[in-house]
Design a protein around this motif. Structure first.
Motif, PDB file in Angstrom:
ATOM      1  N   ASN A  26       0.546  -1.129  -0.139  1.00  0.00           N
ATOM      2  CA  ASN A  26      -0.144  -0.014  -0.003  1.00  0.00           C
ATOM      3  C   ASN A  26       1.210   0.850   0.129  1.00  0.00           C
ATOM      4  N   ARG A  27       2.523   1.152   0.709  1.00  0.00           N
ATOM      5  CA  ARG A  27       2.939   2.351   0.672  1.00  0.00           C
ATOM      6  C   ARG A  27       3.897   1.829  -1.072  1.00  0.00           C
ATOM      7  N   SER A  28       3.562   1.270  -1.595  1.00  0.00           N
ATOM      8  CA  SER A  28       4.579   1.098  -3.374  1.00  0.00           C
ATOM      9  C   SER A  28       3.802   2.249  -4.226  1.00  0.00           C
ATOM     10  N   SER A  29       4.104   1.952  -5.165  1.00  0.00           N
ATOM     11  CA  SER A  29       3.784   2.241  -6.523  1.00  0.00           C
ATOM     12  C   SER A  29       3.299   1.232  -7.569  1.00  0.00           C
ATOM     13  N   LYS A  30       3.022   0.000  -7.580  1.00  0.00           N
ATOM     14  CA  LYS A  30       3.242  -0.935  -8.574  1.00  0.00           C
ATOM     15  C   LYS A  30       3.317  -0.706  -9.946  1.00  0.00           C
ATOM     16  N   ARG A  31       4.609   0.306  -9.641  1.00  0.00           N
ATOM     17  CA  ARG A  31       4.428  -0.042 -11.491  1.00  0.00           C
ATOM     18  C   ARG A  31       4.404  -0.822 -11.902  1.00  0.00           C
ATOM     19  N   PHE A  32       4.767  -1.762 -11.258  1.00  0.00           N
ATOM     20  CA  PHE A  32       5.806  -3.462 -12.052  1.00  0.00           C
ATOM     21  C   PHE A  32       4.748  -3.638 -12.438  1.00  0.00           C
ATOM     22  N   ARG A  35       0.989  -8.585  -9.369  1.00  0.00           N
ATOM     23  CA  ARG A  35       2.227  -9.913  -8.808  1.00  0.00           C
ATOM     24  C   ARG A  35       3.843  -9.537  -8.078  1.00  0.00           C
ATOM     25  N   ALA A  36       4.181  -8.944  -9.406  1.00  0.00           N
ATOM     26  CA  ALA A  36       5.827  -8.154  -9.222  1.00  0.00           C
ATOM     27  C   ALA A  36       5.982  -7.449  -7.918  1.00  0.00           C
ATOM     28  N   THR A  37       4.561  -6.648  -7.600  1.00  0.00           N
ATOM     29  CA  THR A  37       4.583  -5.794  -6.283  1.00  0.00           C
ATOM     30  C   THR A  37       4.130  -6.464  -5.187  1.00  0.00           C
ATOM     31  N   GLY A  81      -1.559 -10.385  -5.892  1.00  0.00           N
ATOM     32  CA  GLY A  81      -1.384 -10.718  -6.960  1.00  0.00           C
ATOM     33  C   GLY A  81      -1.074 -12.025  -7.995  1.00  0.00           C
ATOM     34  N   GLY A  82      -2.512 -12.845  -6.900  1.00  0.00           N
ATOM     35  CA  GLY A  82      -2.650 -13.955  -8.083  1.00  0.00           C
ATOM     36  C   GLY A  82      -2.103 -15.406  -7.482  1.00  0.00           C
ATOM     37  N   MET A  83      -1.191 -14.934  -5.931  1.00  0.00           N
ATOM     38  CA  MET A  83      -1.055 -16.286  -5.538  1.00  0.00           C
ATOM     39  C   MET A  83      -2.496 -17.116  -4.863  1.00  0.00           C
ATOM     40  N   SER A 104       9.054 -20.704  10.366  1.00  0.00           N
ATOM     41  CA  SER A 104      10.996 -21.533   9.336  1.00  0.00           C
ATOM     42  C   SER A 104      11.777 -20.261   9.309  1.00  0.00           C
ATOM     43  N   SER A 105      12.492 -20.850   8.988  1.00  0.00           N
ATOM     44  CA  SER A 105      13.644 -19.972   8.815  1.00  0.00           C
ATOM     45  C   SER A 105      13.808 -18.971   7.417  1.00  0.00           C
ATOM     46  N   PHE A 106      14.311 -18.239   7.776  1.00  0.00           N
ATOM     47  CA  PHE A 106      14.308 -17.203   6.015  1.00  0.00           C
ATOM     48  C   PHE A 106      13.989 -17.718   4.932  1.00  0.00           C
ATOM     49  N   ILE A 107      15.488 -18.603   4.037  1.00  0.00           N
ATOM     50  CA  ILE A 107      15.687 -19.418   3.417  1.00  0.00           C
ATOM     51  C   ILE A 107      14.656 -20.663   3.895  1.00  0.00           C
ATOM     52  N   ARG A 108      14.612 -21.268   4.941  1.00  0.00           N
ATOM     53  CA  ARG A 108      13.338 -22.490   4.321  1.00  0.00           C
ATOM     54  C   ARG A 108      12.133 -21.529   3.719  1.00  0.00           C
ATOM     55  N   SER A 109      11.814 -20.650   4.465  1.00  0.00           N
ATOM     56  CA  SER A 109      10.461 -19.898   3.806  1.00  0.00           C
ATOM     57  C   SER A 109      10.469 -19.584   2.557  1.00  0.00           C
ATOM     58  N   LEU A 110      11.867 -19.335   1.831  1.00  0.00           N
ATOM     59  CA  LEU A 110      11.293 -18.935   0.528  1.00  0.00           C
ATOM     60  C   LEU A 110      11.408 -19.908   0.150  1.00  0.00           C
ATOM     61  N   LYS A 111      11.895 -20.357   0.046  1.00  0.00           N
ATOM     62  CA  LYS A 111      11.543 -22.185  -0.788  1.00  0.00           C
ATOM     63  C   LYS A 111       9.665 -21.869  -1.131  1.00  0.00           C
ATOM     64  N   LEU A 112       8.742 -21.525  -0.335  1.00  0.00           N
ATOM     65  CA  LEU A 112       7.480 -21.989  -0.328  1.00  0.00           C
ATOM     66  C   LEU A 112       7.053 -20.268  -1.327  1.00  0.00           C
ATOM     67  N   VAL A 113       7.746 -19.023  -1.897  1.00  0.00           N
ATOM     68  CA  VAL A 113       7.331 -18.093  -2.540  1.00  0.00           C
ATOM     69  C   VAL A 113       6.324 -18.679  -3.625  1.00  0.00           C
ATOM     70  N   PRO A 114       7.685 -20.079  -4.364  1.00  0.00           N
ATOM     71  CA  PRO A 114       6.985 -19.599  -5.958  1.00  0.00           C
ATOM     72  C   PRO A 114       5.797 -20.859  -5.782  1.00  0.00           C
ATOM     73  N   LYS A 115       5.767 -22.084  -4.664  1.00  0.00           N
ATOM     74  CA  LYS A 115       4.581 -22.495  -4.607  1.00  0.00           C
ATOM     75  C   LYS A 115       3.625 -21.918  -4.754  1.00  0.00           C
ATOM     76  N   LEU A 116       3.446 -20.867  -3.770  1.00  0.00           N
ATOM     77  CA  LEU A 116       2.627 -20.173  -3.196  1.00  0.00           C
ATOM     78  C   LEU A 116       1.087 -19.768  -4.721  1.00  0.00           C
ATOM     79  N   TYR A 117       2.119 -18.981  -5.977  1.00  0.00           N
ATOM     80  CA  TYR A 117       1.461 -19.107  -6.637  1.00  0.00           C
ATOM     81  C   TYR A 117       1.055 -20.059  -7.155  1.00  0.00           C
ATOM     82  N   ASN A 118       0.846 -21.614  -7.646  1.00  0.00           N
ATOM     83  CA  ASN A 118       0.270 -22.107  -7.812  1.00  0.00           C
ATOM     84  C   ASN A 118      -0.820 -22.976  -6.548  1.00  0.00           C
TER      85      ASN A 118
END
Length: 178
Positions: A26-32, A35-37, A81-83, A104-118
């Motif tokens: 809500n503070r960002s421009s959302k110019r991308f 999904r990217a935002t 954004g489509g998750m 979980s750890s930051f690294i472990r949770s990053l592995k979940l991010v791509p899976k949020l979209y499908n």
């Protein structure tokens, strides 16, 4: 402050990480684009947000306390954004899908991010999924657990969510989405 506020949501409410994501988006421009935002905001929020201890009650039955990154209470499957955050949620089935993402750890949770979209994150051992008509979330900590209600940032836990069957009528919605 002890004040009770009643709000309505159509699609999704969350507690934890999503409250921080909302504030960044809500503070960002959302110019991308959306999904990217939301993707970038999710990474940024996760880098700065740790975890919270949340007590969960579903249809009057305590599920106990969980150390979470996020808890989603969904009426519909998509947000952010489509998750596909709650893949089995249906707007017209009279149930809420509750998706708990344990800390979980930051690294472990990053592995979940791509899976949020499908929607594949729900098969990860860090994730629990429940369905019910009423959900109560409260925190066992003094630290606030921020809320996200359909992309808005109304406050923090405790919160109660319940289905209001046939509260609104949707027109021109594809049956497969319901």
């Amino acid at each position: 402050d002890g004040e009770r506020e009643e709000r309505y949501f159509l699609n999704m409410a969350s507690a934890g990480l999503a409250g921080h994501v909302d504030r960044i988006v809500n503070r960002s421009s959302k110019r991308f684009g959306g999904r990217a935002t939301f993707f970038l905001a999710t990474i940024q929020a996760r880098a700065s947000y740790g975890e919270a201890e949340v007590s969960i009650e579903l249809d009057g039955t305590p599920l106990g306390s969980r150390t979470i990154t996020n808890v989603m209470v969904a009426n519909g499957p998509y947000a952010g954004g489509g998750m596909k955050l709650a893949p089995d949620a249906r707007l017209a089935d009279g149930l809420l899908e509750v998706v708990i993402v344990r800390a979980s750890s930051f690294i472990r949770s990053l592995k979940l991010v791509p899976k949020l979209y499908n929607g594949q994150h729900v098969h990860d051992p860090l994730v629990e999924v429940y369905r019910g008509r009423q959900v109560q979330l409260s925190t066992a900590e003094d630290e606030p657990v921020l809320l996200d209600i359909d992309g808005e940032s109304p406050g923090k836990l405790p919160a109660q969510f319940k289905v209001m069957p046939q509260a609104i009528r949707l027109l021109n919605v594809k049956p497969t989405f319901l």
